[in-house]
Design a protein around this motif. Structure first.
Motif, mmCIF file in Angstrom:
data_model
loop_
_atom_site.group_PDB
_atom_site.id
_atom_site.type_symbol
_atom_site.label_atom_id
_atom_site.label_comp_id
_atom_site.label_asym_id
_atom_site.label_seq_id
_atom_site.Cartn_x
_atom_site.Cartn_y
_atom_site.Cartn_z
ATOM 1 N N THR A 35 0.842 -1.184 0.000
ATOM 2 C CA THR A 35 0.000 0.000 0.000
ATOM 3 C C THR A 35 0.885 1.245 0.000
ATOM 4 O O THR A 35 2.093 1.179 0.255
ATOM 5 C CB THR A 35 -0.911 0.036 1.240
ATOM 6 O OG1 THR A 35 -0.089 0.162 2.420
ATOM 7 C CG2 THR A 35 -1.749 -1.235 1.337
ATOM 8 N N PHE A 36 0.263 2.379 -0.288
ATOM 9 C CA PHE A 36 1.003 3.635 -0.219
ATOM 10 C C PHE A 36 1.467 3.903 1.204
ATOM 11 O O PHE A 36 2.532 4.490 1.417
ATOM 12 C CB PHE A 36 0.127 4.791 -0.716
ATOM 13 C CG PHE A 36 0.086 4.910 -2.211
ATOM 14 C CD1 PHE A 36 1.168 5.411 -2.908
ATOM 15 C CD2 PHE A 36 -1.056 4.544 -2.920
ATOM 16 C CE1 PHE A 36 1.135 5.525 -4.288
ATOM 17 C CE2 PHE A 36 -1.099 4.656 -4.299
ATOM 18 C CZ PHE A 36 0.005 5.144 -4.983
ATOM 19 N N TYR A 37 0.664 3.463 2.175
ATOM 20 C CA TYR A 37 1.048 3.668 3.576
ATOM 21 C C TYR A 37 2.334 2.899 3.880
ATOM 22 O O TYR A 37 3.247 3.436 4.522
ATOM 23 C CB TYR A 37 -0.075 3.213 4.497
ATOM 24 C CG TYR A 37 0.275 3.295 5.965
ATOM 25 C CD1 TYR A 37 0.181 4.506 6.654
ATOM 26 C CD2 TYR A 37 0.709 2.172 6.671
ATOM 27 C CE1 TYR A 37 0.508 4.589 7.999
ATOM 28 C CE2 TYR A 37 1.034 2.247 8.012
ATOM 29 C CZ TYR A 37 0.940 3.464 8.673
ATOM 30 O OH TYR A 37 1.271 3.544 10.006
ATOM 31 N N ASP A 38 2.407 1.646 3.453
ATOM 32 C CA ASP A 38 3.615 0.853 3.691
ATOM 33 C C ASP A 38 4.828 1.505 3.034
ATOM 34 O O ASP A 38 5.915 1.555 3.615
ATOM 35 C CB ASP A 38 3.426 -0.563 3.151
ATOM 36 C CG ASP A 38 2.361 -1.328 3.912
ATOM 37 O OD1 ASP A 38 2.134 -1.001 5.091
ATOM 38 O OD2 ASP A 38 1.735 -2.232 3.321
ATOM 39 N N ALA A 39 4.639 2.007 1.792
ATOM 40 C CA ALA A 39 5.744 2.642 1.095
ATOM 41 C C ALA A 39 6.173 3.924 1.787
ATOM 42 O O ALA A 39 7.372 4.222 1.909
ATOM 43 C CB ALA A 39 5.348 2.941 -0.358
ATOM 44 N N ALA A 40 5.189 4.689 2.260
ATOM 45 C CA ALA A 40 5.505 5.944 2.947
ATOM 46 C C ALA A 40 6.223 5.691 4.264
ATOM 47 O O ALA A 40 7.128 6.441 4.644
ATOM 48 C CB ALA A 40 4.229 6.748 3.185
ATOM 49 N N MET A 41 5.820 4.656 4.981
ATOM 50 C CA MET A 41 6.436 4.359 6.260
ATOM 51 C C MET A 41 7.842 3.810 6.096
ATOM 52 O O MET A 41 8.728 4.079 6.906
ATOM 53 C CB MET A 41 5.563 3.362 7.036
ATOM 54 C CG MET A 41 4.222 3.912 7.482
ATOM 55 S SD MET A 41 4.381 5.361 8.559
ATOM 56 C CE MET A 41 5.155 4.620 10.004
ATOM 57 N N SER A 42 8.057 3.012 5.044
ATOM 58 C CA SER A 42 9.365 2.378 4.869
ATOM 59 C C SER A 42 10.384 3.334 4.253
ATOM 60 O O SER A 42 11.528 3.408 4.706
ATOM 61 C CB SER A 42 9.232 1.122 3.992
ATOM 62 O OG SER A 42 8.756 1.468 2.693
ATOM 63 N N SER A 43 9.971 4.084 3.211
ATOM 64 C CA SER A 43 10.923 4.963 2.513
ATOM 65 C C SER A 43 10.194 6.173 1.935
ATOM 66 O O SER A 43 9.927 6.227 0.725
ATOM 67 C CB SER A 43 11.636 4.197 1.391
ATOM 68 O OG SER A 43 12.309 3.060 1.881
ATOM 69 N N PRO A 44 9.857 7.150 2.769
ATOM 70 C CA PRO A 44 9.142 8.325 2.238
ATOM 71 C C PRO A 44 9.959 9.108 1.226
ATOM 72 O O PRO A 44 9.405 9.671 0.277
ATOM 73 C CB PRO A 44 8.851 9.152 3.492
ATOM 74 C CG PRO A 44 9.845 8.696 4.512
ATOM 75 C CD PRO A 44 10.076 7.242 4.226
#
Length: 223
Positions: A35-44
């Motif tokens: 999800t976009f949330y996972d991507a934002a949390m891992s590597s914004p």
């Protein structure tokens, strides 16, 4: 006039070279996440750079389209116009997807429960599906543009053959393919349109502007 021709030719050549080539590093930079949330949390940071690269690709798509339309104004004109329409719709999808990425990267650092709730509301919005629907036009458009370039004598048969094979494979293969598959597909398409870009940059200004014989008005001579 010569200066204007050069600007148009060089801009079209750069667009043809870049609009697919930029997608290669963009795919490498895109943080893997469900999800976009996972991507934002891992590597914004990577999510932001990837989104900006997607915007650059969308912008370069416009002069790339114009370059093929200009050079395929005789043979392959209908294919070029249809390809231009679908490819432009796909570029709009890329811009929409990039905008979502730039917005959702700010989820990092927020309250996890609130950020999850925001993403759920965002995903539930029917309007969010529009960019993803438009993305399906990109493969159709690039295939038509490759065939238009072939009909116009700008590239060999291998050009549309490669693009068609990649687009068909992307359509029939299930989701979740290894990243190397997507990277290889983007690289192959970038090679095809990069070849067209190099050819465009190698043209002289007169060759770029000169219409083909069938476009010229018949010359009449007095008896």
């Amino acid at each position: 006039m010569s200066h204007t021709r050069r600007i148009r030719r060089v801009t079209a050549g750069i667009g043809l070279l870049g609009f697919c080539a930029v997608l290669v590093p963009q795919d490498l930079l895109d943080p893997a996440g469900n999800t976009f949330y996972d991507a934002a949390m891992s590597s914004p940071e990577l999510l932001g750079v990837s989104a900006l690269a997607l915007l650059v690709s969308a912008l370069l798509t416009v002069p790339a389209i114009c370059g093929i339309l200009h050079q395929a104004r005789d043979c392959g004109a209908m294919l070029a116009h249809l390809g231009a329409l679908f490819t432009l719709l796909g570029a709009m999808g890329h811009m929409g997807l990039a905008s979502i990425g730039l917005i959702t990267r700010s989820l990092a650092g927020g309250d996890p429960a609130q950020m999850r709730a925001f993403e759920e509301r965002l995903n539930a919005d029917p309007a969010l599906a529009i960019p993803f629907v438009l993305l399906t036009s990109f493969g159709i458009g690039t295939t038509l543009l490759a065939f238009a370039a072939w009909r116009a004598g700008l590239i060999g048969w291998w050009g549309p053959a490669i693009v068609t094979a990649v687009v068909v494979a992307h359509t029939v293969l299930p989701d979740g393919q290894p990243p190397v598959i997507t990277l290889t597909a983007l690289t192959l398409i970038a090679i095809v349109f990069g070849r067209l870009g190099i050819r465009t940059l190698a043209l002289s200004d007169n060759d770029w502007a000169q219409p083909k014989p069938s476009d010229r008005s018949p010359v009449t001579t007095s008896p």
